[in-house]
Structure formats: structure tokens, C-alpha cells
Design a protein around this motif. Structure first.
Motif, PDB file in Angstrom:
ATOM      1  N   VAL A   1      12.706   7.492  -5.985  1.00  0.00           N
ATOM      2  CA  VAL A   1      12.605   8.745  -6.712  1.00  0.00           C
ATOM      3  C   VAL A   1      11.425   9.623  -5.070  1.00  0.00           C
ATOM      4  O   VAL A   1      10.728   9.710  -5.767  1.00  0.00           O
ATOM      5  CB  VAL A   1      13.195   9.017  -7.757  1.00  0.00           C
TER       6      VAL A   1
ATOM      7  N   ASN B   1       7.016  12.431 -18.775  1.00  0.00           N
ATOM      8  CA  ASN B   1       6.284  13.796 -18.278  1.00  0.00           C
ATOM      9  C   ASN B   1       6.780  14.676 -18.243  1.00  0.00           C
ATOM     10  O   ASN B   1       7.035  15.933 -17.947  1.00  0.00           O
ATOM     11  CB  ASN B   1       5.075  14.167 -17.355  1.00  0.00           C
TER      12      ASN B   1
ATOM     13  N   ASN C   1       0.950  -1.108   0.141  1.00  0.00           N
ATOM     14  CA  ASN C   1       0.104   0.377   0.401  1.00  0.00           C
ATOM     15  C   ASN C   1       1.023   1.519  -0.272  1.00  0.00           C
ATOM     16  O   ASN C   1       0.270   2.783   0.418  1.00  0.00           O
ATOM     17  CB  ASN C   1      -1.382   0.219   0.733  1.00  0.00           C
ATOM     18  N   LEU C   2       2.313   1.626  -0.369  1.00  0.00           N
ATOM     19  CA  LEU C   2       3.073   2.640   0.115  1.00  0.00           C
ATOM     20  C   LEU C   2       3.039   2.708  -1.669  1.00  0.00           C
ATOM     21  O   LEU C   2       2.815   1.581  -2.710  1.00  0.00           O
ATOM     22  CB  LEU C   2       4.327   2.244   0.123  1.00  0.00           C
ATOM     23  N   SER C   3       2.879   4.243  -2.178  1.00  0.00           N
ATOM     24  CA  SER C   3       2.842   4.721  -3.123  1.00  0.00           C
ATOM     25  C   SER C   3       4.260   4.926  -3.977  1.00  0.00           C
ATOM     26  O   SER C   3       4.896   5.752  -2.851  1.00  0.00           O
ATOM     27  CB  SER C   3       2.116   5.709  -3.198  1.00  0.00           C
ATOM     28  N   TYR C   4       4.828   4.816  -4.836  1.00  0.00           N
ATOM     29  CA  TYR C   4       6.214   4.785  -5.712  1.00  0.00           C
ATOM     30  C   TYR C   4       5.721   5.512  -7.621  1.00  0.00           C
ATOM     31  O   TYR C   4       4.459   5.088  -7.917  1.00  0.00           O
ATOM     32  CB  TYR C   4       6.676   3.886  -6.041  1.00  0.00           C
ATOM     33  N   GLY C   5       6.418   6.096  -7.672  1.00  0.00           N
ATOM     34  CA  GLY C   5       6.053   6.696  -9.059  1.00  0.00           C
ATOM     35  C   GLY C   5       7.181   5.639  -9.689  1.00  0.00           C
ATOM     36  O   GLY C   5       7.509   4.986  -9.262  1.00  0.00           O
TER      37      GLY C   5
ATOM     38  N   PHE D   1      10.125   5.383 -13.332  1.00  0.00           N
ATOM     39  CA  PHE D   1      11.209   6.414 -13.239  1.00  0.00           C
ATOM     40  C   PHE D   1      12.263   5.494 -14.420  1.00  0.00           C
ATOM     41  O   PHE D   1      12.521   4.009 -13.920  1.00  0.00           O
ATOM     42  CB  PHE D   1      12.230   6.968 -13.072  1.00  0.00           C
TER      43      PHE D   1
ATOM     44  N   VAL E   1      10.870  10.572 -15.540  1.00  0.00           N
ATOM     45  CA  VAL E   1       9.344   9.665 -15.559  1.00  0.00           C
ATOM     46  C   VAL E   1       7.924   9.887 -16.070  1.00  0.00           C
ATOM     47  O   VAL E   1       8.005  10.608 -17.431  1.00  0.00           O
ATOM     48  CB  VAL E   1       8.962  11.618 -14.422  1.00  0.00           C
TER      49      VAL E   1
ATOM     50  N   SER F   1       2.033  11.336 -14.531  1.00  0.00           N
ATOM     51  CA  SER F   1       2.782   9.958 -14.303  1.00  0.00           C
ATOM     52  C   SER F   1       2.222   9.207 -13.974  1.00  0.00           C
ATOM     53  O   SER F   1       1.357   8.200 -13.249  1.00  0.00           O
ATOM     54  CB  SER F   1       3.612  10.748 -12.786  1.00  0.00           C
ATOM     55  N   ALA F   2       2.699   8.252 -14.167  1.00  0.00           N
ATOM     56  CA  ALA F   2       2.550   6.412 -13.572  1.00  0.00           C
ATOM     57  C   ALA F   2       3.551   6.596 -12.578  1.00  0.00           C
ATOM     58  O   ALA F   2       4.159   6.436 -11.934  1.00  0.00           O
ATOM     59  CB  ALA F   2       3.269   5.152 -14.719  1.00  0.00           C
ATOM     60  N   THR F   3       2.530   6.011 -11.369  1.00  0.00           N
ATOM     61  CA  THR F   3       2.143   5.156 -10.594  1.00  0.00           C
ATOM     62  C   THR F   3       2.792   3.336  -9.979  1.00  0.00           C
ATOM     63  O   THR F   3       2.341   2.938 -11.354  1.00  0.00           O
ATOM     64  CB  THR F   3       1.807   5.657  -9.554  1.00  0.00           C
TER      65      THR F   3
END
Lengths: 200, 200
Positions: free
Chosen positions: A32, A110, A8-12, A14, A66, A144-146
Motif C-alpha cells: 500500500v 497506528n 532490499n525493497l521496503s514495504y509496510g 497492513f 497500518v 509502523s512495522a516494516t
């Protein structure tokens, strides 16, 4: 503890690029984030198994492109599921160079950032880099794509797994067939550890 | 560089809680991510101005409650826009305690993690903590709120800004009226710096 809580932690997502002499390389990372705004610094965590990791440790410079929601699975496969030690990932790929001479990717992204490492922290399997942001541009208005967007919308759905017994890599979808997954198993496709597999 | 490129990095949103003796406190952070899976470790970056920062530096323990998409602006205001130095944030709030005795929040969240600090890195305005994950549970199936989801769906839209001259805090919506924003300006509501403001 329930290890699913970690998901459940969110990330981008890259494309991390670096350059050592004449050799360019890149890989996919999800860690990042800005850590201070005065000065403008980011943190980046990279697996030591990545060739790009060694380049950054040596040259102290990297770019981050990104990935946006219009990115395709093929792009993740290209940058993430093969090693620059035995392929030239820049061959047959469209790229640009920023003021620092490093590659960045302007398609399916982006924004890009250029950064210079100011300190490193050894985390065992990974290195955490703290870096000054020295340059950056917005490249498109696509969100941005998570990592969660990648899981739900970019990664191909696995073929029917009915009646199959085994474990699926939550990162790339690779299926390990067998009753038990060894604790030290490493995904042959994306190199993620057994902890990233779930039972079918 | 175009500073807007920084806004394309992705973050989750979390209620960070700690305890010093009998005193509990918490604040909102957006910088929690797994850095290694063997062992299971996360990084956390906290502004030194936060009372919770000092508690963690002293006690080396914290909980992270992962905010979900059903979280309300009032929750961000409660945890993020006032200091525990002069309020008791736990009063009139529903909370639970994990095995380590620390508070976690089970409403408007989808998971919590408990962690024990193993190393710290001084980043000037902030401290970066590396911590072992010691416990964690999934609390709901609602997706995690990303910072971008908060910006687009949770934060109230500002009242009409037509004909007003000034700068808006991109974090909480506070409006500074004036022709120029001082470089060292700090938002009086959420304490974010001038770099988080955009012209109206």
C-alpha cells in the motif's frame, strides 16, 4: 540476476479489510502506498487467491489498518495464514467500524485509511487497485512495522535447523524438507510461492 | 480525515535512473515494490514533472538503486532537489552501468534492479509503471533506508524555529514563512506540494 536484490525493497504491513453484504473479511498485505496527493490516492496490490481480493473487486471499497512495531506474530497468523472462505476471522477479534461501515483494527496498529477504488489493473496473479482515500485516523504513536522489522523482530526464529535438509519459507518460517523444492510449490501455511523460500 | 494517517505508510528510497540516447539522468523516488513474483514484476510511480519520467515513458527502461541507511543528505539533494533538464547530474558523480547500458549507483546503496516497462497507468500528476525485472545485484549488507529512517536520521534537523511562523516542508526541510500556506504551493527546493508541509 541475484534474486536476493528483491529483498532490499521496503514495504509496510497492513490488515486489509472489506465487506460483501453481511460478510466481513480481511488479510495481510504489504503493498500500500500513496501514488498521488492531488487527489489523495493510494495503490494496493492483492493476490487473486485471497477472498478479500474478490470482495474488493466486487464492492470497490476497503480499509487498511497500518500494523505497528508492537504487533504480534499471532496477529499475522490470524489474518494472513488462514482463509476467510472457511473461517470467520472477525469472530473472537476486537474491531471497530469506520464511517463506510467497514471493519478496521485499532489494536497493534497506528492508523487506518478508508478507500474507494477508482481503477484496477490486472497483473495476472494479482490485481492492482488505485483508490481515493476517503477517511483515515492516527491510532497510536508506535512506529509502523516494516516488512524488514517483521522479519527481524516479529517472526519467530526457526527451531534449530542443524542437519536438516530443505527450504524455509521466508514469509512464515514453514520448513519444506527435501533435496529440491518444486518450482510450483506453494507454502501450505501462508500460500507464498517457491520464490519466497530459501535453502536451509 | 486526519491527513497525518498518510504519514504512517512505509516506503523505501531509491535513485531512479534512465537514459535517452546519450543523455543519462536520475531522480529520487519512494514508490517501488514487487507486485507479482511470477513473473518478477515491480511497480514504480513517478511524478510527471520529473525529466526521468519522460525518459522512461519514451524508452521503457530504467534502473533502481536502493538507498541504504549509510546514505547522506547530500545524495538526496543531488538527485532529488535539482532537475536534469538544466544540469548534468552524472558529472562529478561515481556511477556504474548495468548490462542494459543504464547507470546505477553503487555507493550508499545496497542493491540495484534493472527493469523493462510492460504497462503504464496515467494517474494525473504521476504515471504508474509496471515493469519486468531483468537484472539485479546485491551491493552491500547495510539495511535499506526507509522514508521514516530518512526523516529521523538523514534529513538535517531544522534550525531553531522558535518564534517563527510558517510551514515546513516535511520532505526537504524548506521553511515557508507566513500565516497561511496557499493550497497550490509547491516547495521551491524539492517540488513537493502544500500537502507535504506542516505548520511550525
Amino acid at each position: 540476476m541475484d534474486n536476493k536484490a528483491m529483498f532490499n525493497l521496503s514495504y509496510g504491513l497492513f490488515i486489509l479489510t472489506a465487506k460483501d453484504g453481511e460478510k466481513d473479511n480481511g488479510c495481510i498485505v504489504n503493498t500500500v502506498g500513496q501514488v498521488t496527493s492531488q487527489p489523495n490516492r493510494i495503490s494496493l496490490t492483492v493476490n487473486k487467491a485471497n477472498y478479500t481480493h474478490d470482495m474488493i473487486l466486487k464492492t470497490k471499497e476497503f480499509n487498511v489498518s497500518v500494523l505497528a512495531e508492537n504487533s504480534k506474530f499471532e496477529t499475522y497468523r490470524h489474518w494472513g495464514f488462514q482463509s476467510g472462505r472457511n473461517t470467520d476471522k472477525l469472530e473472537s477479534i476486537s474491531f471497530k467500524r469506520s464511517a463506510n461501515g467497514l471493519v478496521y483494527i485499532a489494536d497493534e496498529t497506528n492508523a487506518f485509511l478508508s478507500a474507494k477504488v477508482v481503477s484496477t489493473l490486472d497483473l495476472g496473479t494479482h490485481t492492482l487497485f488505485i483508490a481515493d482515500v476517503t477517511d483515515g485516523e492516527v491510532l497510536s504513536q508506535v512506529p509502523s512495522a516494516t516488512y524488514s522489522f517483521y522479519q527481524n523482530n516479529i517472526k519467530p526464529k526457526p527451531a534449530s535447523t542443524e542437519k536438516r535438509k530443505g527450504f524455509i519459507c521466508t514469509v512464515c518460517g514453514y520448513i519444506y524438507e527435501g533435496e529440491t523444492l518444486p518450482d510450483d510449490f506453494i507454502c501450505p501455511v501462508c500460500k507464498h510461492p517457491a520464490s519466497d523460500f530459501r535453502p536451509l
